[in-house]
Design a protein around this motif. Structure first.
Motif, mmCIF file in Angstrom:
data_model
loop_
_atom_site.group_PDB
_atom_site.id
_atom_site.type_symbol
_atom_site.label_atom_id
_atom_site.label_comp_id
_atom_site.label_asym_id
_atom_site.label_seq_id
_atom_site.Cartn_x
_atom_site.Cartn_y
_atom_site.Cartn_z
ATOM 1 N N UNK A 242 25.083 -4.873 37.179
ATOM 2 C CA UNK A 242 25.440 -6.041 36.387
ATOM 3 C C UNK A 242 25.068 -5.799 34.942
ATOM 4 N N UNK A 243 24.778 -6.877 34.229
ATOM 5 C CA UNK A 243 24.362 -6.770 32.836
ATOM 6 C C UNK A 243 22.973 -7.358 32.658
ATOM 7 N N UNK A 244 22.188 -6.696 31.830
ATOM 8 C CA UNK A 244 20.884 -7.215 31.446
ATOM 9 C C UNK A 244 20.976 -7.673 29.993
ATOM 10 N N UNK A 245 20.526 -8.891 29.746
ATOM 11 C CA UNK A 245 20.567 -9.493 28.420
ATOM 12 C C UNK A 245 19.137 -9.598 27.893
ATOM 13 N N UNK A 246 18.902 -9.054 26.700
ATOM 14 C CA UNK A 246 17.574 -9.173 26.082
ATOM 15 C C UNK A 246 17.555 -10.412 25.200
ATOM 16 N N UNK A 247 16.608 -11.282 25.480
ATOM 17 C CA UNK A 247 16.494 -12.576 24.811
ATOM 18 C C UNK A 247 15.239 -12.566 23.941
ATOM 19 N N UNK A 248 15.352 -13.017 22.688
ATOM 20 C CA UNK A 248 14.154 -13.085 21.839
ATOM 21 C C UNK A 248 13.092 -13.992 22.452
ATOM 22 N N UNK A 249 11.843 -13.554 22.356
ATOM 23 C CA UNK A 249 10.733 -14.296 22.939
ATOM 24 C C UNK A 249 10.646 -15.739 22.477
ATOM 25 N N UNK A 250 11.000 -15.994 21.214
ATOM 26 C CA UNK A 250 10.908 -17.372 20.708
ATOM 27 C C UNK A 250 11.925 -18.306 21.364
ATOM 28 N N UNK A 251 12.916 -17.747 22.069
ATOM 29 C CA UNK A 251 13.913 -18.577 22.763
ATOM 30 C C UNK A 251 13.614 -18.719 24.256
ATOM 31 N N UNK A 252 12.478 -18.179 24.695
ATOM 32 C CA UNK A 252 12.131 -18.174 26.123
ATOM 33 C C UNK A 252 12.280 -19.554 26.769
ATOM 34 N N UNK A 253 11.597 -20.547 26.245
ATOM 35 C CA UNK A 253 11.627 -21.877 26.869
ATOM 36 C C UNK A 253 13.035 -22.456 26.895
ATOM 37 N N UNK A 254 13.750 -22.327 25.779
ATOM 38 C CA UNK A 254 15.117 -22.858 25.681
ATOM 39 C C UNK A 254 16.054 -22.179 26.682
ATOM 40 N N UNK A 255 16.005 -20.860 26.744
ATOM 41 C CA UNK A 255 16.914 -20.114 27.624
ATOM 42 C C UNK A 255 16.544 -20.340 29.092
ATOM 43 N N UNK A 256 15.273 -20.310 29.427
ATOM 44 C CA UNK A 256 14.881 -20.561 30.822
ATOM 45 C C UNK A 256 15.247 -21.974 31.248
ATOM 46 N N UNK A 257 15.107 -22.933 30.362
ATOM 47 C CA UNK A 257 15.502 -24.308 30.675
ATOM 48 C C UNK A 257 17.007 -24.380 30.954
ATOM 49 N N UNK A 258 17.788 -23.721 30.102
ATOM 50 C CA UNK A 258 19.248 -23.669 30.296
ATOM 51 C C UNK A 258 19.604 -23.010 31.639
ATOM 52 N N UNK A 259 18.993 -21.860 31.910
ATOM 53 C CA UNK A 259 19.298 -21.143 33.152
ATOM 54 C C UNK A 259 18.905 -21.952 34.384
ATOM 55 N N UNK A 260 17.767 -22.603 34.328
ATOM 56 C CA UNK A 260 17.337 -23.415 35.472
ATOM 57 C C UNK A 260 18.273 -24.590 35.699
ATOM 58 N N UNK A 261 18.730 -25.196 34.634
ATOM 59 C CA UNK A 261 19.682 -26.303 34.769
ATOM 60 C C UNK A 261 20.999 -25.807 35.355
ATOM 61 N N UNK A 262 21.402 -24.620 34.972
ATOM 62 C CA UNK A 262 22.667 -24.035 35.433
ATOM 63 C C UNK A 262 22.577 -23.496 36.862
ATOM 64 N N UNK A 263 21.517 -22.775 37.162
ATOM 65 C CA UNK A 263 21.429 -22.041 38.423
ATOM 66 C C UNK A 263 20.702 -22.779 39.549
ATOM 67 N N UNK A 264 19.858 -23.729 39.210
ATOM 68 C CA UNK A 264 19.016 -24.351 40.236
ATOM 69 C C UNK A 264 19.435 -25.783 40.568
ATOM 70 N N UNK A 265 20.706 -26.101 40.349
ATOM 71 C CA UNK A 265 21.212 -27.462 40.578
ATOM 72 C C UNK A 265 20.933 -27.927 42.004
ATOM 73 N N UNK A 266 21.261 -27.096 42.992
ATOM 74 C CA UNK A 266 21.041 -27.485 44.390
ATOM 75 C C UNK A 266 19.906 -26.670 45.034
#
Length: 172
Positions: free
Chosen positions: A63-87
């Motif tokens: 697949x693809x690995x995306x490198x995310x700046x550390x200062x965006x950690x909380x924002x990106x993890x929040x987005x991913x959890x909302x997207x991926x952990x719905x059910x």
């Protein structure tokens, strides 16, 4: 905190939806890409489920690995959890992936919860195609999801023989 990585194997490949500063092809060992999740909302309904991709145990997945700046950690993890952990059919894990550019990094990945009611198990290509064919949910046609995913994988030079076989059987 420093930068971190996110591993995408399905729709995150072609629609990550979060800021990142680098993208590399990567391989995750111990899990494979599979249409192993019944979709009751986005690509099907509870009465007529579709199938979406999950990372299931066994094999490996490119697949693809995306490198995310550390200062965006909380924002990106929040987005991913909302997207991926719905059910809650996926479990958030930090797993080692091998980058094509060399080296290994730890990446956030979402694997299927085999105990969840939406886990479809290891279907063969014919059975997966039969579930996908004709299923429609809030995000559209299940067939389009599978074919679009395969098209994006091919454009990146990522080969997935099982998904190709499912696609052939969908188009019959």
């Amino acid at each position: 905190m420093g930068d971190f990585w996110v591993f995408g194997y399905g729709s995150l490949i072609w629609r990550p939806g979060f800021a990142h500063v680098e993208t590399q092809r990567a391989r995750l060992h111990g899990y494979r890409r599979s249409l192993c999740v019944y979709s009751f909302v986005h690509r099907g309904t509870r009465e007529r489920p579709g199938l979406v991709l999950g990372l299931d145990r066994g094999g490996s997945c490119v697949g693809l690995a995306f490198r995310v700046p550390g200062e965006l950690r909380d924002e990106v993890l929040s987005y991913l959890r909302e997207r991926e952990l719905v059910t809650n059919v996926y479990l958030e894990r930090t797993l080692k992936v091998r980058l094509d550019g060399g080296g290994t990094v730890e990446a956030v990945a979402y694997i299927v919860d085999r105990q969840h009611e939406q886990y479809a198990g290891a279907l063969d290509a014919a059975d997966a195609a039969a579930v996908v064919r004709g299923a429609v949910g809030q995000s559209g046609n299940n067939e389009d999801y599978v074919l679009s995913t395969l098209e994006h994988l091919k454009a990146l030079g990522i080969c997935d023989h099982w998904l190709e076989e499912v696609a052939k059987r969908i188009e019959l």
